[in-house]
Write a protein that holds these residues in place. Structure first.
Motif, mmCIF file in Angstrom:
data_model
loop_
_atom_site.group_PDB
_atom_site.id
_atom_site.type_symbol
_atom_site.label_atom_id
_atom_site.label_comp_id
_atom_site.label_asym_id
_atom_site.label_seq_id
_atom_site.Cartn_x
_atom_site.Cartn_y
_atom_site.Cartn_z
ATOM 1 N N ILE A 155 0.823 -1.212 0.000
ATOM 2 C CA ILE A 155 0.000 0.000 0.000
ATOM 3 C C ILE A 155 0.862 1.269 0.000
ATOM 4 N N SER A 156 1.682 1.439 1.027
ATOM 5 C CA SER A 156 2.398 2.703 1.203
ATOM 6 C C SER A 156 3.507 2.915 0.177
ATOM 7 N N ALA A 157 4.335 1.903 -0.062
ATOM 8 C CA ALA A 157 5.471 2.072 -0.967
ATOM 9 C C ALA A 157 5.007 2.395 -2.387
ATOM 10 N N GLY A 158 4.116 1.558 -2.929
ATOM 11 C CA GLY A 158 3.648 1.779 -4.295
ATOM 12 C C GLY A 158 2.853 3.059 -4.433
ATOM 13 N N GLY A 159 1.923 3.285 -3.492
ATOM 14 C CA GLY A 159 1.121 4.503 -3.559
ATOM 15 C C GLY A 159 1.950 5.764 -3.421
ATOM 16 N N SER A 160 2.977 5.708 -2.569
ATOM 17 C CA SER A 160 3.813 6.892 -2.347
ATOM 18 C C SER A 160 4.621 7.262 -3.579
ATOM 19 N N VAL A 161 5.204 6.264 -4.259
ATOM 20 C CA VAL A 161 6.039 6.611 -5.407
ATOM 21 C C VAL A 161 5.204 7.166 -6.555
ATOM 22 N N ILE A 162 3.972 6.677 -6.713
ATOM 23 C CA ILE A 162 3.112 7.265 -7.749
ATOM 24 C C ILE A 162 2.785 8.706 -7.392
ATOM 25 N N TRP A 163 2.477 8.939 -6.114
ATOM 26 C CA TRP A 163 2.142 10.298 -5.695
ATOM 27 C C TRP A 163 3.326 11.242 -5.863
ATOM 28 N N ILE B 257 7.319 4.712 6.908
ATOM 29 C CA ILE B 257 8.488 4.063 6.300
ATOM 30 C C ILE B 257 8.336 4.085 4.779
ATOM 31 N N GLY B 258 7.137 3.765 4.293
ATOM 32 C CA GLY B 258 6.898 3.787 2.857
ATOM 33 C C GLY B 258 7.057 5.168 2.266
ATOM 34 N N VAL B 259 6.448 6.157 2.913
ATOM 35 C CA VAL B 259 6.543 7.531 2.428
ATOM 36 C C VAL B 259 7.966 8.070 2.582
ATOM 37 N N GLY B 260 8.575 7.814 3.747
ATOM 38 C CA GLY B 260 9.862 8.401 4.048
ATOM 39 C C GLY B 260 10.999 7.855 3.216
ATOM 40 N N PHE C 212 12.951 9.354 -1.048
ATOM 41 C CA PHE C 212 14.199 9.310 -1.798
ATOM 42 C C PHE C 212 13.971 9.219 -3.307
ATOM 43 N N LEU C 213 12.709 9.266 -3.735
ATOM 44 C CA LEU C 213 12.428 9.217 -5.163
ATOM 45 C C LEU C 213 13.095 10.352 -5.933
ATOM 46 N N PRO C 214 13.034 11.624 -5.467
ATOM 47 C CA PRO C 214 13.693 12.680 -6.247
ATOM 48 C C PRO C 214 15.173 12.412 -6.465
ATOM 49 N N PHE C 215 15.873 11.938 -5.427
ATOM 50 C CA PHE C 215 17.300 11.678 -5.574
ATOM 51 C C PHE C 215 17.559 10.506 -6.521
ATOM 52 N N ILE C 216 16.839 9.396 -6.310
ATOM 53 C CA ILE C 216 17.068 8.210 -7.135
ATOM 54 C C ILE C 216 16.712 8.500 -8.592
ATOM 55 N N SER C 217 15.602 9.188 -8.820
ATOM 56 C CA SER C 217 15.206 9.525 -10.183
ATOM 57 C C SER C 217 16.229 10.424 -10.846
ATOM 58 N N VAL D 277 9.127 0.186 -11.356
ATOM 59 C CA VAL D 277 9.565 -1.065 -10.727
ATOM 60 C C VAL D 277 8.938 -1.227 -9.340
ATOM 61 N N VAL D 278 8.909 -0.153 -8.533
ATOM 62 C CA VAL D 278 8.307 -0.239 -7.203
ATOM 63 C C VAL D 278 6.830 -0.610 -7.310
#
Length: 539
Positions: A256-264, A485-488, A493-498, A517-518
């Motif tokens: 729920i949190s990991a996938g939803g957070s990266v899309i957001w 944890i999912g959001v944080g 870290f999505l902006p940095f990794i992207s 991938v996430v």
């Protein structure tokens, strides 16, 4: 205790009381994201103000400070305030969190500059970011739980979706405040001290939020548990020992949190970054376009919360994951081609190719160690798309035209970039900031709204899914920890990794692969987990 109160199914709350519950709970979420976007918008000013301009390490530290410290402490805040929320009550715990957020946000506007107090300035900012991270770790869970425990089951998705929509409300509010301040102040005043005003205005938000929350009564579910002596003695321990809860925590975090957070985060941050950097759109124009799209996004979050009440929680959520896998890249291509069609056309007609023997880009280095790495960094900073080829000698070409690097070698970072941009301009690249045409802006907003629709399908029902997944006695703790944890970490870290992926590939759209991938990993976990992880009375 009867099954209704044990599972959080409460008597209907009056319409007037429900409006107050939603407004008071959403105010803290607006607060949270108002501050986050203020930090992002004013990053260059904050860097110059709080860190010595000649200290590259401190400048790098500020970057991580602004975008990572708060995220890193969210799970800690989730544990602390989740424990308090399950032991002492929902209302008083998120009264504490909103006060801490207000102090942390306004405090940044009061910290003297590094020129006045030296290294105490960045130290104070770090402390305020830690304080805010702790507060944010408890704020979201408290707001969602409080609203969910007042709502009837058949309206719970709709009511909790207002919490989700208020996240975008925080961005819109921050954008309006910054633009109004800039419009009403001379440039010199804004640069000198006017930038502090948006931070100090958060005291007004705090006052309104605190006034509304003080009018609230405790959650009826918590009062029922308190009256019947069913409060958890140690919510953190019980979150790990309650029957079936480890499985629920796993699904909540990874499904729920990991996938939803990266899309957001992709919808909000990757789109804005693509416009400002990759497509060279004027900063204010880019922010306004994202702000307009956010107005649609707010409505979409509420719509999908309503849909979750009609067709079930899993349908829009899992469907959102599938749609994201199919439409994420097309939406980004629409944004890019609409924002700067001339640059997109040049990338097709005269693609930039870097040839060299040691073309590695170190995202952690203040200055790249190799010439090829420096060239990749300069191209990335200019927003130029490129590809890399192996060759014994460093070379650069645009289409079939070789671009000389002699003058580029001789300069410092600023001079190098000027030489590079001049050479690319000679073959037709316009790397100045652009203002899209009317049809271009319509295309950009359409692409942004599409990404926000993909996000809303998962983010809109996310709150009700998490609230219904855990038993009331440990609900605050159990939903807050995996969420943050999912959001944080996955989202934060999505902006940095992207950005790292973009720098390594030279493709402004390649960073989307992290999100893709996430989501691909989260999809089966959510699809299977949502069938079995919810409490019986919530099914």
């Amino acid at each position: 205790m009867g099954n209704d109160s044990a599972q959080g199914l409460v008597p209907a709350t009056s319409a007037a009381d429900m409006r107050l519950v939603i407004a008071a709970s959403s105010a803290g979420t607006v607060f949270e994201w108002y501050d986050f976007f203020i930090y992002g918008t004013l990053g260059p000013i904050l860097s110059k103000t709080f860190f010595p301009a000649d200290n590259a390490m401190l400048s790098t530290l500020l970057f991580w400070l602004v975008f990572a410290v708060g995220f890193g402490f969210r799970p800690v805040g989730a544990m602390v305030f989740g424990f308090l929320g399950d032991r002492l009550g929902r209302k008083y715990t998120f009264l504490i969190t909103v006060v801490l957020m207000g102090i942390a946000t306004a405090g940044v506007g009061l910290v003297p500059s590094a020129a006045q107090i030296g290294l105490f300035a960045p130290a104070l900012v770090i402390g305020l970011r830690i304080l805010q991270g702790l507060a944010l770790g408890g704020e979201y869970g408290g707001a969602v739980v409080y609203v969910a425990e007042h709502a009837a089951p058949e309206r719970r998705g709709f009511y909790t979706s207002f919490i989700q929509a208020s996240v975008m409300g925080g961005f819109v509010l921050s954008l309006v405040v910054v633009l109004l301040c800039k419009a009403t102040m001379p440039i010199e005043v804004w640069a000198q001290w006017g930038w502090r005003v948006p931070f100090l205005l958060s005291l007004g938000l705090l006052a309104v939020s605190l006034w509304m929350r003080l009018k609230l009564s405790e959650s009826p579910v918590f009062k029922a548990m308190q009256d019947e002596g069913e409060l958890a003695a140690n919510p953190l321990k019980e979150s790990l020992t309650y029957p079936g809860n480890k499985r629920r925590l796993f699904v909540a975090l990874f499904g729920i949190s990991a996938g939803g957070s990266v899309i957001w985060y992709t919808a909000m941050f990757s789109g804005l970054s693509l416009l400002k950097t990759g497509m060279r759109v004027d900063d204010t124009t880019a922010e306004v376009l994202v702000g307009v799209a956010c107005l649609f996004g707010m409505g979409l979050n509420i719509t999908f919360g309503w849909v979750a009440d009609r067709v079930g929680r899993a349908v829009p959520f899992v469907g959102g994951y599938v749609a994201a896998l199919l439409l994420l890249f097309p939406a980004a291509w629409l944004i890019g081609s609409s924002a700067n069609p001339a640059l997109a056309d040049m990338a097709r007609r005269a693609p930039v190719v870097v040839a060299g023997a040691d073309c590695r880009y170190d995202a952690f280095a203040a200055e790249q160690k190799t010439d090829c790495g420096r060239l990749l960094g300069d191209l990335t900073a200019a927003g130029v798309r490129y590809r890399v080829e192996l060759a014994p000698v460093l070379a650069l070409r645009a289409g079939s035209t070789a671009l000389p690097l002699t003058a580029w070698h001789a300069g410092d970072k600023t001079a190098r970039r000027a030489v590079l941009e001049s050479a690319l301009a000679g073959v037709g690249y316009n790397l100045g900031k652009v203002h899209p045409s009317l049809w271009g802006m319509i295309g950009v907003v359409a692409g942004l709204v599409l990404t926000m629709a993909l996000s809303a399908a998962t983010y809109g029902p996310q709150a009700v899914i998490l609230a219904e997944m855990f038993p009331p006695r440990i609900r605050y703790s159990s939903m807050s920890i995996p969420y943050h944890i999912g959001v944080g970490y996955f989202g934060g870290f999505l902006p940095f990794i992207s950005s790292l992926i973009v720098a390594q590939t030279g493709n402004p759209y390649a960073g989307l692969w992290y999100t893709w991938v996430v989501v691909l990993v989260a999809l089966p976990i959510a699809a299977v987990g949502l069938r079995h992880a919810r409490l019986p009375a919530a099914q």
